[in-house]
Design a protein around this motif. Structure first.
Motif, PDB file in Angstrom:
ATOM      1  N   ARG A   1       1.971  25.742 -40.106  1.00 61.42           N
ATOM      2  CA  ARG A   1       3.206  26.233 -38.998  1.00 61.42           C
ATOM      3  C   ARG A   1       1.670  26.869 -38.184  1.00 61.42           C
ATOM      4  N   GLY A   2       2.566  27.849 -37.450  1.00 59.86           N
ATOM      5  CA  GLY A   2       1.271  28.509 -36.379  1.00 59.86           C
ATOM      6  C   GLY A   2       0.158  29.598 -36.702  1.00 59.86           C
ATOM      7  N   ASP A   3       0.905  30.105 -38.039  1.00 59.66           N
ATOM      8  CA  ASP A   3      -0.066  30.466 -38.966  1.00 59.66           C
ATOM      9  C   ASP A   3      -1.446  30.046 -39.029  1.00 59.66           C
ATOM     10  N   ASP A   4      -1.867  29.077 -39.104  1.00 62.48           N
ATOM     11  CA  ASP A   4      -1.862  27.851 -40.047  1.00 62.48           C
ATOM     12  C   ASP A   4      -1.835  27.461 -41.502  1.00 62.48           C
ATOM     13  N   SER A   5      -0.316  28.436 -41.924  1.00 63.03           N
ATOM     14  CA  SER A   5      -0.089  27.743 -43.796  1.00 63.03           C
ATOM     15  C   SER A   5       0.502  27.456 -43.957  1.00 63.03           C
ATOM     16  N   ILE A   6       0.458  26.858 -44.886  1.00 65.01           N
ATOM     17  CA  ILE A   6       1.340  25.016 -45.010  1.00 65.01           C
ATOM     18  C   ILE A   6       2.548  25.343 -45.111  1.00 65.01           C
TER      19      ILE A   6
END
Length: 168
Positions: free
Chosen positions: A90-95
């Motif tokens: 995602r945009g927040d670097d979460s999977i």
């Protein structure tokens, strides 16, 4: 009436073509078929881990005698590889998505001669959406493992039944 005759007239050639193609039901003859008798003579060896417990139970359910034959002729040895990997950031670097893959390497061993009758692999994978609720993600991963265990067991039993029906 006329429609019924037309339908029967159309189905007759299809029936004749299918009868001549050599297709045979795997369990033709029910519990007395070669495949069913062979499957009931298989014991399932121990399989490590949670996925192993699920696959072993699924195999025993499908083997007719519960996979614990009184005097087994064959032993089914299975080794599993269960992988869970993150995909899609995602945009927040979460999977945002995971893929669970279950692979099995299995061998059907003739106990009388210690000959390996089948040495093959089976496997399947499932996609899992990662949501904000950790509980929901864990439940989805667990459900995916249960479904994959059933699919892998089905693949193994089908291959073993086909081999036993061929008389190997």
């Amino acid at each position: 009436m006329r429609r019924s005759l037309a339908l029967n007239g159309a189905l007759l050639p299809v029936t004749l073509v299918l009868a001549g193609c050599g297709l045979q039901p795997l369990y033709g003859g029910g519990a007395g078929s070669v495949a069913a008798r062979g499957l009931s003579q298989i014991e399932v060896g121990p399989i490590a881990g949670e996925a192993g417990w699920l696959v072993a139970n699924s195999l025993r359910d499908r083997l007719g005698a519960g996979g614990t034959a009184a005097s087994p002729r064959y032993r089914l040895d299975v080794r599993l590889d269960d992988q869970l990997e993150g995909l899609g950031l995602r945009g927040d670097d979460s999977i945002g998505r995971e893929r669970r893959t279950l692979r099995a390497r299995y061998q059907l061993v003739d106990l009388a001669s210690d000959e390996i009758v089948i040495d093959a692999t089976a496997g399947s994978d499932a996609g899992i959406d990662v949501v904000s609720s950790e509980y929901a993600v864990i439940a989805a991963e667990r459900t995916a493992l249960e479904r994959l265990s059933t699919e892998v067991a089905d693949q193994i039993v089908t291959r073993v039944a086909l081999t036993l029906r061929e008389g190997r």
